[in-house]
Motif scaffolding. Sequence first.
Motif, mmCIF file in Angstrom:
data_model
loop_
_atom_site.group_PDB
_atom_site.id
_atom_site.type_symbol
_atom_site.label_atom_id
_atom_site.label_comp_id
_atom_site.label_asym_id
_atom_site.label_seq_id
_atom_site.Cartn_x
_atom_site.Cartn_y
_atom_site.Cartn_z
ATOM 1 N N THR A 10 11.421 -23.652 24.622
ATOM 2 C CA THR A 10 10.246 -24.924 23.916
ATOM 3 C C THR A 10 8.800 -24.658 24.609
ATOM 4 N N PRO A 11 7.964 -24.445 23.850
ATOM 5 C CA PRO A 11 6.592 -23.908 23.976
ATOM 6 C C PRO A 11 6.073 -24.203 25.717
ATOM 7 N N GLN A 12 6.919 -25.628 26.497
ATOM 8 C CA GLN A 12 6.405 -26.133 27.301
ATOM 9 C C GLN A 12 7.002 -25.745 28.389
ATOM 10 N N LEU A 13 8.286 -24.699 28.199
ATOM 11 C CA LEU A 13 8.509 -23.518 29.071
ATOM 12 C C LEU A 13 7.730 -22.387 29.096
ATOM 13 N N TRP A 14 6.943 -21.516 28.019
ATOM 14 C CA TRP A 14 7.107 -20.428 27.654
ATOM 15 C C TRP A 14 5.659 -20.789 29.071
ATOM 16 N N ILE A 15 4.442 -21.749 28.346
ATOM 17 C CA ILE A 15 3.459 -21.843 29.159
ATOM 18 C C ILE A 15 3.957 -21.968 31.114
#
Length: 182
Positions: free
Chosen positions: A2-7
């Motif tokens: 997810t984008p949150q995990l990438w951040i």
Amino acid sequence: MTPQLWIAVGFTALLIVFLMITFFIKDTSSATQYKTLRFLTSFCGGVAGIFFAGEALISYSKGMADGTKLTLSGTAGFAVFFILWLTYGHRPDDNAPPNIKMSFPAGWTFEQCAKAIGKSQNSPITFSSFSQEQLDFKLPQMDINAEDINQALNQLKHYIDGTFSYTILQNDGVYTIKVIEG
């Protein structure tokens, strides 16, 4: 992913790079620089924790020396920030041994004074090439105020009136005082 995990991965990578740079630069000589490094490390860890865990709750408790108990709880990022903040190591200068301040009455021998200086810092003192007469040389009343053992032992030279000369060698915490022949 997810984008949150990438951040979260990005902030973790940033934290690792930041710590590597600060480890090799070692420019934490002033207290202000060290406090800034402590905050930034805790902040980066906290932000990474926020993105990895989101709303997870964490609790941290630590017993204090006076018997009280410190307890923090919050989201993962908040908890990671405070855990890093509270457990961050001390600056090496903060653990430096205190200055040596000693007073000796008149009549103490050179050997007694040197051994007392070493004993005050839990460092053994040995003597090399000294005659018994040199070790038993009586010193006047004196005050020693030094940054370290080496400096304190060198201050004794001012009270022996040039009767003999010596050098100080240090090896693994053991100080050897050696007479200079001549």
